[in-house]
Design a protein around this motif. Structure first.
Motif, mmCIF file in Angstrom:
data_model
loop_
_atom_site.group_PDB
_atom_site.id
_atom_site.type_symbol
_atom_site.label_atom_id
_atom_site.label_comp_id
_atom_site.label_asym_id
_atom_site.label_seq_id
_atom_site.Cartn_x
_atom_site.Cartn_y
_atom_site.Cartn_z
ATOM 1 N N GLY A 23 -25.583 33.928 47.511
ATOM 2 C CA GLY A 23 -25.846 34.141 46.094
ATOM 3 C C GLY A 23 -24.505 34.210 45.393
ATOM 4 N N VAL A 24 -24.398 33.640 44.191
ATOM 5 C CA VAL A 24 -23.134 33.659 43.463
ATOM 6 C C VAL A 24 -23.383 33.928 41.980
ATOM 7 C CG1 VAL A 24 -21.940 32.081 45.046
ATOM 8 C CG2 VAL A 24 -23.131 31.173 43.049
ATOM 9 N N HIS A 25 -22.389 34.512 41.338
ATOM 10 C CA HIS A 25 -22.462 34.707 39.890
ATOM 11 C C HIS A 25 -22.211 33.375 39.184
ATOM 12 C CE1 HIS A 25 -21.389 36.150 35.841
ATOM 13 N NE2 HIS A 25 -22.111 37.220 36.155
ATOM 14 N N GLU A 26 -22.716 33.279 37.994
ATOM 15 C CA GLU A 26 -22.565 32.052 37.199
ATOM 16 C C GLU A 26 -21.094 31.650 37.049
ATOM 17 O OE1 GLU A 26 -24.462 30.409 33.028
ATOM 18 O OE2 GLU A 26 -23.801 32.496 33.146
ATOM 19 N N ASP A 27 -20.223 32.627 36.865
ATOM 20 C CA ASP A 27 -18.797 32.327 36.709
ATOM 21 C C ASP A 27 -18.207 31.706 37.977
ATOM 22 O OD1 ASP A 27 -19.051 33.369 34.226
ATOM 23 O OD2 ASP A 27 -17.789 35.132 34.546
ATOM 24 N N ILE A 28 -18.656 32.160 39.129
ATOM 25 C CA ILE A 28 -18.182 31.595 40.398
ATOM 26 C C ILE A 28 -18.744 30.187 40.571
ATOM 27 C CG2 ILE A 28 -18.147 31.877 42.915
ATOM 28 C CD1 ILE A 28 -16.503 33.959 41.372
ATOM 29 N N LEU A 29 -19.978 29.995 40.156
ATOM 30 C CA LEU A 29 -20.602 28.673 40.211
ATOM 31 C C LEU A 29 -19.776 27.660 39.420
ATOM 32 C CD1 LEU A 29 -23.475 27.443 41.201
ATOM 33 C CD2 LEU A 29 -24.056 27.575 38.776
ATOM 34 N N ILE A 30 -19.352 28.084 38.232
ATOM 35 C CA ILE A 30 -18.558 27.195 37.370
ATOM 36 C C ILE A 30 -17.150 27.018 37.929
ATOM 37 C CG2 ILE A 30 -17.530 26.981 35.067
ATOM 38 C CD1 ILE A 30 -20.031 28.511 34.026
ATOM 39 N N ARG A 31 -16.546 28.126 38.385
ATOM 40 C CA ARG A 31 -15.171 28.057 38.876
ATOM 41 C C ARG A 31 -15.023 27.086 40.033
ATOM 42 N NH1 ARG A 31 -12.558 33.415 41.261
ATOM 43 N NH2 ARG A 31 -13.438 34.261 39.315
ATOM 44 N N GLN A 72 -14.878 35.432 46.913
ATOM 45 C CA GLN A 72 -14.592 35.472 45.480
ATOM 46 C C GLN A 72 -15.768 36.044 44.694
ATOM 47 O OE1 GLN A 72 -11.655 34.832 43.880
ATOM 48 N NE2 GLN A 72 -10.921 34.783 46.004
ATOM 49 N N ASP A 73 -16.971 35.774 45.153
ATOM 50 C CA ASP A 73 -18.150 36.333 44.486
ATOM 51 C C ASP A 73 -18.183 37.852 44.666
ATOM 52 O OD1 ASP A 73 -20.825 35.840 43.139
ATOM 53 O OD2 ASP A 73 -21.460 36.939 44.925
#
Length: 271
Positions: free
Chosen positions: A31-39, A59-60
């Protein structure tokens, strides 16, 4: 492994589930945060190796602990040690804690020097704590000694005496039927426990010129003397009773002349 699909989590709209296909079998990867998905520009069909996936997960985790800490900081300033304890309670790894602290320090969101100054100023202005208690509390928060010394330099002797003057006047103004000496000693002890220095306490006492009221002192002698008389007359009488009462009143800090006056009053009652 290849990312087979990415879905938004139902309970948290800012987090996504990453699924990968490996050996023609799909499995949940992370599972990842949206910011990590974009990064990391994660997308369906993207190829990942184990090392890359591990880096994304780390990083997540760091991002998660960072956002938790921001919320923790939103209530008030925190010492560095408080943040470390908070993240340890959240089961963050040492490496993750180090990354979060570095980011917070770079953004000037934690600063033990500024914390020590603000903490000292707040306690000095809003509480009855003296410098020694504040010093101990800052040490418990693992603030560096030089920061503590610099912060407490703002708690000057003048401020300490001014605060003590107000506290002592309140302590000594209440007639609690104790001897003047006992009240004064208890007031001194109370101020020491609050973290004030004895030399400052003595200066404050001299400044407000505390004097005992003879009438109040005699009233207190009679009140305490009657209590002692009732206590000891169960076992003693005559000379022994009077000696025990005198000893009790001496221990409570009453002067000898007032004690003798009380004894004489009791003797007159017996006539």
């Amino acid at each position: 492994m290849i990312i087979s699909r990415i879905t938004k989590q139902k309970k948290n709209q800012n987090r996504y589930n990453i699924f990968v296909k490996k050996n023609n079998e799909e499995a949940f990867a992370s599972g990842v945060h949206e910011d990590i998905l974009i990064r990391f520009a994660l997308r369906k069909g993207m190829e990942l190796n184990d090392e890359e996936l591990q880096s994304i997960q780390q990083q997540d985790a760091i991002y998660k602990y960072y956002t938790l800490t921001l919320n923790f900081l939103s209530y008030r300033m925190r010492a560095k040690s408080e943040i470390i304890t908070y993240l340890q309670d959240k089961e963050a790894e040492e490496e993750e804690i180090a990354h979060v602290l570095k980011k917070l320090e770079d953004e000037k969101l934690i600063d033990d020097e500024a914390f020590a100054e603000a903490y000292t100023r707040t306690k000095m202005n809003t509480s009855s704590k003296g410098p020694n208690v504040i010093r101990r509390e800052l040490m418990e928060k693992k603030i560096p000694q030089n920061y503590i010394d610099e912060a407490l330099a703002g708690y000057s002797k003048e401020i300490e005496v001014e605060k003590l003057t107000s506290l002592l006047e309140k302590k000594m103004s209440s007639n609690n039927r104790k001897s003047f000496n006992q009240q004064l000693n208890q007031a001194k002890q109370s101020m020491l426990q609050k973290g004030f220095n004895m030399d400052s306490i003595q200066l404050a006492i001299e400044e407000i010129s505390i004097e005992k009221d003879e009438d109040e002192e005699m009233e207190a002698v009679r009140f305490q003397g009657e209590k002692a008389w009732r206590k000891h007359e169960r076992k003693h009488e005559g000379f022994q009773l009077k000696q025990h009462v005198k000893a009790s009143l001496f221990q409570k800090g009453f002067p000898g002349d007032l004690i003798q006056q009380f004894i004489e009053e009791k003797e007159e009652e017996e006539v």
